[in-house]
Design an enzyme around this catalytic site. Structure first.
Site, mmCIF file in Angstrom:
data_model
loop_
_atom_site.group_PDB
_atom_site.id
_atom_site.type_symbol
_atom_site.label_atom_id
_atom_site.label_comp_id
_atom_site.label_asym_id
_atom_site.label_seq_id
_atom_site.Cartn_x
_atom_site.Cartn_y
_atom_site.Cartn_z
ATOM 1 N N HIS A 174 58.730 15.588 -39.796
ATOM 2 C CA HIS A 174 59.266 14.193 -39.503
ATOM 3 C C HIS A 174 59.859 13.575 -40.623
ATOM 4 O O HIS A 174 61.049 13.325 -40.862
ATOM 5 C CB HIS A 174 57.994 13.428 -39.080
ATOM 6 C CG HIS A 174 57.419 13.856 -37.595
ATOM 7 N ND1 HIS A 174 58.073 13.957 -36.358
ATOM 8 C CD2 HIS A 174 55.939 14.334 -37.582
ATOM 9 C CE1 HIS A 174 57.062 14.342 -35.633
ATOM 10 N NE2 HIS A 174 55.919 14.701 -36.193
HETATM 11 C C1 BDR Z 1 55.188 9.917 -37.694
HETATM 12 O O1 BDR Z 1 53.718 9.735 -37.679
HETATM 13 C C2 BDR Z 1 53.062 10.137 -38.752
HETATM 14 O O2 BDR Z 1 51.895 10.728 -38.333
HETATM 15 C C3 BDR Z 1 53.788 11.100 -39.651
HETATM 16 O O3 BDR Z 1 53.642 10.873 -40.738
HETATM 17 C C4 BDR Z 1 55.197 10.598 -39.293
HETATM 18 O O4 BDR Z 1 55.556 9.521 -40.098
HETATM 19 C C5 BDR Z 1 55.517 11.032 -36.554
HETATM 20 O O5 BDR Z 1 55.473 10.428 -35.494
#
Ligand code: BDR
Ligand code: CA
Length: 316
Positions: free
Chosen positions: A243
């Protein structure tokens, strides 16, 4: 080209950690500050993690400012895939580095006001819930003039949510903050689950990350091995989406990404759909687009880029 001035707003977090480590060794970026917020973990933990990551990456020169300890209106929620501390099973040394005495919101308002006055706007990298930025925008709306654009990880458009049926974690964790940011008319690049689910790190990648990192190898191997168990029920196999590093990869290599312009909205009322992000793909709202939403990613290109950057630690 002079380096791009950026502020990294984050909630480390395993994927935030990879994003920070990638940014630290990228001379294209001038990191003015890091502003941890309540998100994947409570603020005391994300702040501590950010300080530890700066030490791990040899970037104790970058100031870290404590952000908001709670979302604007809703009760805090925390991440599900980052372990008890936010860094999986990895234990880093107690940090020597300390947070700056100034709050993240004060740092944002001062820095962005000065950037607006100089005509040298700063790029905001948003890797977590956008509470800090929304609060700064409420305190000093004119700071919008000091923001070149917000490159954010968050939301889900054609994809379903990852925390609820409709909603992605970062937006769900503070939907009201996201609503303030989306209505600010600041240019946005949105890396939602539609983009990040195209870049899945599998167990096969773990040794590559481990090899890349030189003195960081053990830590990278541990983090990736934890992350590759992300949500097998959802992805049909082991593996975890890359992500947050996509935000940094977008700044370094925008040619690896395809975007489509649209207006973004966020649902802040419905119990069922709280935090859902909606893209006005066909101009139904009558409002001008405010975002470039990433629709396609060259996954191998991005993974190769991140690996190449992390391999720079081997030379350090
Ligand atoms: C996002 O949520 C967090 O858990 C991760 O760091 C990322 O920024 C993904 O949905
Ligand atoms: Ca994050």
């Amino acid at each position: 080209m002079p380096p791009l001035p950026v502020i990294i707003d984050c909630d480390p977090g395993i994927d935030d950690t990879l994003a920070l480590l990638t940014a630290f060794v990228s001379p294209e970026l001038d990191i003015l500050g890091i502003t941890p917020v309540c998100g994947n973990q409570p603020l005391d933990r994300t702040l501590r993690n950010a300080l530890q990551i700066c030490e791990l990456g040899g970037r104790t020169d970058i100031p870290v400012y404590a952000g908001c300890a709670r979302p604007l209106l809703r009760a805090p929620i925390h991440g599900q895939f980052h372990g008890k501390t936010g860094l999986g099973n990895t234990v880093l040394p107690e940090p020597v580095k300390t947070a700056e005495p100034t709050s993240a919101v004060r740092f944002l308002t001062d820095t962005l006001r000065a950037a607006a006055a100089r005509g040298a706007p700063v790029t905001l990298c948003a890797l977590g819930p956008m509470t800090n930025l929304a609060t700064a925008l409420r305190m000093a709306p004119s700071i919008a003039g000091g923001i070149a654009r917000i490159v954010m990880m968050g939301g889900a458009y054609r994809e379903p949510g990852n925390r609820t049926m409709t909603s992605e974690f970062n937006v769900l964790a503070d939907p009201h903050a996201a609503a303030i940011v989306f209505s600010s008319n600041i240019p946005i690049v949105a890396l939602a689950l539609d983009a990040t689910h195209q870049v899945i790190l599998t167990p096969d990648h773990v040794p590559q990350f481990a090899q890349a990192g030189g003195r960081l190898s053990t830590t990278l191997a541990e983090l990736m091995a934890f992350w590759d168990r992300n949500d097998p029920g959802r992805y049909g196999s082991r593996g975890g989406p890359l992500h947050d590093p996509l935000v940094i990869a977008y700044l370094l290599a925008p040619h690896l990404f395809t975007t489509q312009r649209a207006r973004i909205f966020v649902e802040c009322h419905s119990e069922l759909c709280m935090g859902q992000t909606i893209a006005d793909w066909y101009g139904k709202s009558g409002l001008a687009p405010n975002a470039d939403i990433v629709t396609r990613v060259d996954a191998e290109g991005v993974i190769g880029l991140v690996l190449e950057r992390l391999s720079r630690y081997a030379a350090k």
